[in-house]
Write an enzyme that holds these catalytic residues in place. Structure first.
Site, PDB file in Angstrom:
ATOM      1  N   GLU A 283       0.803  -1.219   0.000  1.00 15.08           N
ATOM      2  CA  GLU A 283       0.000   0.000   0.000  1.00 15.08           C
ATOM      3  C   GLU A 283       0.840   1.275   0.000  1.00 15.08           C
ATOM      4  O   GLU A 283       0.314   2.368  -0.239  1.00 15.08           O
ATOM      5  CB  GLU A 283      -0.954  -0.008   1.193  1.00 15.08           C
ATOM      6  CG  GLU A 283      -2.051  -1.058   1.034  1.00 15.08           C
ATOM      7  CD  GLU A 283      -3.076  -1.052   2.162  1.00 15.08           C
ATOM      8  OE1 GLU A 283      -2.767  -0.478   3.221  1.00 15.08           O
ATOM      9  OE2 GLU A 283      -4.159  -1.609   1.954  1.00 15.08           O
TER      10      GLU A 283
ATOM     11  N   GLU B 209       7.055 -21.645   8.040  1.00 10.88           N
ATOM     12  CA  GLU B 209       7.646 -20.768   9.052  1.00 10.88           C
ATOM     13  C   GLU B 209       8.829 -21.421   9.744  1.00 10.88           C
ATOM     14  O   GLU B 209       9.634 -20.750  10.391  1.00 10.88           O
ATOM     15  CB  GLU B 209       6.614 -20.331  10.073  1.00 10.88           C
ATOM     16  CG  GLU B 209       6.148 -21.390  11.028  1.00 10.88           C
ATOM     17  CD  GLU B 209       5.172 -20.829  12.071  1.00 10.88           C
ATOM     18  OE1 GLU B 209       5.445 -21.037  13.267  1.00 10.88           O
ATOM     19  OE2 GLU B 209       4.178 -20.204  11.681  1.00 10.88           O
TER      20      GLU B 209
END
Length: 299
Positions: free
Chosen positions: A79, A110
Site C-alpha cells: 500500500e 515458518e
C-alpha cells in the site's frame, strides 16, 4: 511459553456464550491493543529513524514474516506504492511460503530457516530488515534477521512477546504485550491487530518524515483511476486554496506531479522552478517553499 499462547481466563466459557456476549468479550479484549501499542512508541520511533535514514540514503527496508504476520507485512508494503508514490522495490515484503501463502496457509514454511536466509540474500549494509512474528521465535524470521545483521543491515523485530528469544539479535525490539488471546494461541486476533497498528504507524511515519506528504495531505499518491484523479484535484485545492480549474491547469503544467503543482500554486513559481526547489529540499514541500521564498526577486 509466550503470553500469546497462554489461556485467557476471561474467555474460558466462550463455548457457552451467546453471540452478543461473545462479541462483547472480543471487543473488550481488542480495546487493550492500542494501549499496548502506546507502551512501545519509543521503540517504534527508533525503528522509524532507522528506516528514514536507510531510505533517504537510497537503501531499502525489508519486511520478513510468516502466516498472519507475513500477510500483514505484505499488505503494508504494497500500500505504500499507491498511497505515497513510493518506487517499487524500496520497501519489500517476504512471506514464508512465497506469494501462494497469501491465500493458502503454509504453516510449515515458518520453520524453513534456509528459506529465511535466502530471502535476505541480497540485503546490503545500510538496509533495514524488519522481522514480524507474534510469538517472537519463528525460525524463518530468526534466520533472516541473523543473516541480515551479518550483512551489515540494521534489524528490527516486531513481536507480541517481550521475552522473545530473537530480541537479543536485533537493534530494536517492538513488543506490544497484548496478552493471551480470546481463543488460545490464535494470534491473528489481538497480536495481529497490534502488528497491523505498528506497521501502519511505522510506514506512515517514515513516509511523512521523508516528505511524502504536505501537511496531512497525500501529495505523492498515484492517481491511477478516475476516483483518485478527482481526489488529487481535491488535495490540490485543500493545500492551496485554488479553484478546481487552476488546480487542473497547474497539474497539467507539472506533468501530473501533484507535489510540483502544490509548490507552483503556493509560491507562484514555474513548474521547472518548483521541481528544482523540491529536488534541493529532498522532496519536502515546506522546505521547497522556503527556498523559493529566499530567492532574490528578478530584476
Amino acid at each position: 511459553m509466550s503470553r500469546t499462547e497462554q489461556r485467557n481466563p476471561h474467555s474460558a466459557t466462550i463455548d457457552r456464550m451467546s453471540s452478543l456476549e461473545l462479541l462483547h468479550l472480543i471487543n473488550a479484549e481488542d480495546r487493550q491493543v492500542p494501549i499496548a501499542v502506546a507502551g512501545v512508541l519509543p521503540e517504534l520511533a527508533d525503528a522509524v529513524e532507522l528506516a528514514v535514514a536507510a531510505l533517504a540514503a537510497g537503501h531499502r527496508v525489508h519486511y520478513v514474516g510468516a502466516g498472519t504476520s507475513g500477510r500483514i507485512a505484505v499488505l503494508d508494503a504494497a500500500e505504500l506504492i499507491p498511497t505515497f508514490g513510493l518506487e517499487p522495490g524500496r520497501v519489500v515484503a517476504h512471506i514464508a511460503g512465497g506469494t501462494r501463502a497469501l491465500t493458502n496457509p503454509s504453516e510449515a514454511a515458518e520453520d524453513d530457516e534456509d528459506a529465511g536466509e535466502a530471502v535476505v540474500a541480497d540485503v546490503a549494509a545500510g538496509d533495514v530488515v524488519v522481522g514480524v512474528t507474534a510469538s517472537g521465535r519463528t525460525p524463518y524470521v530468526r534466520a533472516a534477521l541473523i543473516v541480515a545483521r551479518a550483512r551489515g543491515a540494521r534489524t528490527v523485530l516486531v513481536s507480541a512477546n517481550p521475552a522473545s528469544p530473537i530480541a537479543p539479535l536485533v537493534d530494536v525490539h517492538i513488543a506490544p504485550d497484548t496478552g493471551p488471546e480470546v481463543l488460545t494461541g490464535s494470534t491473528r486476533m489481538k497480536a495481529g491487530t497490534a502488528q497491523k497498528l505498528v506497521l501502519n504507524a511505522f510506514s506512515t511515519a517514515t513516509m511523512v518524515r521523508l516528505g511524502r506528504t504536505y501537511s496531512n495531505l497525500m501529495t505523492d499518491m498515484l492517481a491511477s483511476n478516475a476516483k483518485l484523479r478527482d481526489r488529487q484535484l481535491r488535495i490540490l485545492a485543500e493545500a492551496t486554496g485554488a479553484d478546481p480549474e487552476q488546480c487542473r491547469e497547474a497539474l497539467l503544467e507539472a506533468g501530473g506531479d501533484a507535489k510540483v503543482a502544490v509548490v507552483t500554486l503556493i509560491a507562484g513559481a514555474s513548474a521547472e522552478e518548483a521541481e528544482r526547489a523540491l529536488a534541493a529540499s529532498g522532496g519536502h514541500v515546506h522546505r521547497a517553499l522556503r527556498l523559493l521564498d529566499e530567492l532574490p526577486a528578478p530584476g
